[in-house]
Design a protein around this motif. Structure first.
Motif, PDB file in Angstrom:
ATOM      1  N   VAL A 106       0.829  -1.202   0.000  1.00  0.00           N
ATOM      2  CA  VAL A 106       0.000   0.000   0.000  1.00  0.00           C
ATOM      3  C   VAL A 106       0.865   1.255   0.000  1.00  0.00           C
ATOM      4  O   VAL A 106       0.505   2.280  -0.587  1.00  0.00           O
ATOM      5  CB  VAL A 106      -0.949  -0.007   1.213  1.00  0.00           C
ATOM      6  CG1 VAL A 106      -1.693   1.320   1.328  1.00  0.00           C
ATOM      7  CG2 VAL A 106      -1.958  -1.137   1.100  1.00  0.00           C
ATOM      8  N   ALA A 107       2.029   1.185   0.621  1.00  0.00           N
ATOM      9  CA  ALA A 107       2.919   2.348   0.703  1.00  0.00           C
ATOM     10  C   ALA A 107       3.423   2.796  -0.663  1.00  0.00           C
ATOM     11  O   ALA A 107       3.822   3.955  -0.819  1.00  0.00           O
ATOM     12  CB  ALA A 107       4.103   2.037   1.615  1.00  0.00           C
ATOM     13  N   VAL A 108       3.414   1.922  -1.660  1.00  0.00           N
ATOM     14  CA  VAL A 108       3.907   2.304  -2.986  1.00  0.00           C
ATOM     15  C   VAL A 108       2.805   2.361  -4.036  1.00  0.00           C
ATOM     16  O   VAL A 108       3.011   2.897  -5.124  1.00  0.00           O
ATOM     17  CB  VAL A 108       5.003   1.332  -3.478  1.00  0.00           C
ATOM     18  CG1 VAL A 108       6.221   1.418  -2.588  1.00  0.00           C
ATOM     19  CG2 VAL A 108       4.492  -0.104  -3.546  1.00  0.00           C
ATOM     20  N   SER A 109       1.626   1.818  -3.732  1.00  0.00           N
ATOM     21  CA  SER A 109       0.588   1.750  -4.760  1.00  0.00           C
ATOM     22  C   SER A 109      -0.760   2.282  -4.309  1.00  0.00           C
ATOM     23  O   SER A 109      -1.681   2.392  -5.130  1.00  0.00           O
ATOM     24  CB  SER A 109       0.411   0.297  -5.229  1.00  0.00           C
ATOM     25  OG  SER A 109      -0.121  -0.511  -4.188  1.00  0.00           O
ATOM     26  N   GLY A 110      -0.934   2.588  -3.023  1.00  0.00           N
ATOM     27  CA  GLY A 110      -2.255   2.926  -2.539  1.00  0.00           C
ATOM     28  C   GLY A 110      -3.091   1.666  -2.347  1.00  0.00           C
ATOM     29  O   GLY A 110      -2.611   0.552  -2.516  1.00  0.00           O
ATOM     30  N   ALA A 111      -4.347   1.859  -1.993  1.00  0.00           N
ATOM     31  CA  ALA A 111      -5.236   0.731  -1.727  1.00  0.00           C
ATOM     32  C   ALA A 111      -5.938   0.314  -3.013  1.00  0.00           C
ATOM     33  O   ALA A 111      -6.789   1.037  -3.522  1.00  0.00           O
ATOM     34  CB  ALA A 111      -6.264   1.105  -0.660  1.00  0.00           C
ATOM     35  N   ILE A 112      -5.579  -0.856  -3.538  1.00  0.00           N
ATOM     36  CA  ILE A 112      -6.171  -1.373  -4.764  1.00  0.00           C
ATOM     37  C   ILE A 112      -7.080  -2.529  -4.402  1.00  0.00           C
ATOM     38  O   ILE A 112      -6.622  -3.604  -4.020  1.00  0.00           O
ATOM     39  CB  ILE A 112      -5.076  -1.819  -5.757  1.00  0.00           C
ATOM     40  CG1 ILE A 112      -4.136  -0.657  -6.054  1.00  0.00           C
ATOM     41  CG2 ILE A 112      -5.711  -2.338  -7.046  1.00  0.00           C
ATOM     42  CD1 ILE A 112      -2.921  -1.051  -6.863  1.00  0.00           C
ATOM     43  N   GLY A 113      -8.372  -2.315  -4.513  1.00  0.00           N
ATOM     44  CA  GLY A 113      -9.335  -3.298  -4.045  1.00  0.00           C
ATOM     45  C   GLY A 113      -9.615  -4.421  -5.031  1.00  0.00           C
ATOM     46  O   GLY A 113      -9.282  -4.339  -6.215  1.00  0.00           O
TER      47      GLY A 113
END
Length: 371
Positions: free
Chosen positions: A288-295
């Motif tokens: 998440v620290a490099v891509s954000g939250a991808i559901g």
């Protein structure tokens, strides 16, 4: 984590999840695993090559290979090719590789969490990690904290936020009997709402455009900020996570049957669930620290893989990283080309694909191997 050793025959003779129709040998019917792996590796390689070449400035596959070979071997290129080379090597290649790593990581973490909490709706963000990471990223963006980390300050804030919410979930859900699945899920959901409220407060009191765009990125995810510097950490985290989870594949098979059955078969559910919680939280926080939250990737991919190769975790944890990586590469390609030159949030694409797929699975009465 410690695998306290049920015998191979004892574990393999039990289905991996309630209602799974694996043969008595414990191996799922279907194509041979080596053939599937070779097929998926080939598809992933072709997908990555095409994704690196396609975009607002399309580069033919042959030219893409030439640029990649020149970058890897130190070869020379002509002055006319410098712009195309930089687009291929400096912009698109790290982005596609990051998509591969995050897609693979989210898929295997989803497999582990669904077994850990015995919930078909569980995904890597069910424990509130994404909300904590988003709040940490927005806080750093709004206050200018962690400037010592330079361009990685926001990512560092996201990772620290993910660690904070993981620690809070662990402390709040721990009881006399250890970490129970229901308590973990309920605590994670509560923490997710709490940190979303914190993030909203930050944006409310610091109403600038940068904070708003940061919220959008960390809520919906994307690889637009991918750099070569971000890849080594994510690569190590993903590889370690996959290897560690495959090491405990048989214990995950038993854990999915329930705590009473697991204990009767010699699996220490308290230590195993605690170790899984730490591993999956760290892995999710790093991604998440490099891509954000991808559901939806960590939610849907494990179910599709189980339908294909069976419910035994040694098979699922072998195939899930490859299918997740392939899906993420194509989802990212669609996100950055569908309405070019603008770029859609990646979470929009994964949701548009994931929601119909999950509804179809429910309509087929499939739910984590049961009805």
């Amino acid at each position: 984590m410690h695998e306290s050793g049920p015998s191979d025959s004892g574990v393999a003779s039990s289905p991996a999840v309630p209602g799974a129709e694996d043969p008595p040998t414990g191996r799922a019917a279907g194509p041979a695993m080596p053939l599937i792996v070779v097929l998926l590796v080939g598809v992933l390689a072709v997908s990555a090559l095409l994704a690196i070449g396609l975009g607002a400035a399309a580069v033919p596959p042959g030219e893409t290979l030439r640029f990649l070979w020149a970058a890897l071997t130190g070869g020379s290129i002509t002055a006319d090719d410098v712009t195309a080379y930089q687009i291929i090597w400096q912009v698109r290649t790290p982005r596609v590789l990051l998509a591969v790593l995050v897609g693979a990581g989210l898929s295997v973490v989803g497999v582990a969490i669904q077994a850990m909490v015995r919930n078909a709706l569980a995904d890597p963000f069910v424990l509130g990690v994404s909300s904590g990471a988003s709040a940490g990223a927005v806080l750093v963006s709004a206050t200018g904290a962690l400037t010592v980390l330079g361009i990685y300050a926001v990512s560092g804030g996201a990772f620290l936020g993910a660690l904070l919410v993981s620690a809070l979930v662990y402390l709040a859900s721990r009881g006399a009997g250890g970490l129970t699945p229901l308590r973990l899920v309920l605590t994670g959901v509560a923490m997710a709402f709490g940190f979303q409220a914190v993030m909203s407060l930050i944006v409310y009191f610091v109403p600038d455009g940068e904070s708003t765009s940061t919220v959008l990125f960390w809520s919906m995810g994307g690889f637009g900020a991918a750099t070569w510097g971000a890849l080594p950490v994510v690569a190590v985290v993903t590889v370690v996570t996959v290897v560690a989870l495959r090491r405990f594949a048989r214990s995950l098979d038993v854990l999915a049957l329930g705590d009473e059955t697991s204990v009767s078969l010699g699996v220490d559910t308290v230590r195993l669930r605690k170790g899984l919680f730490v591993l999956t939280s760290l892995a999710t926080g790093a991604m998440v620290a490099v891509s954000g939250a991808i559901g939806f990737v960590g939610l849907v991919m494990p179910h599709l893989v189980r339908l294909w190769v069976g419910a035994a975790h040694v098979r699922v944890l072998t195939i899930a990283p490859l299918t997740g990586a392939i899906f993420m590469v194509w989802a990212d390609l669609v996100a950055r080309t569908l309405v070019a030159p603008r770029e859609l949030p990646l979470g929009v694409i994964t949701a548009l694909v994931g929601v119909p797929v999950f509804v179809v699975l429910l309509r087929r009465s499939y739910l984590f191997g049961g009805r």
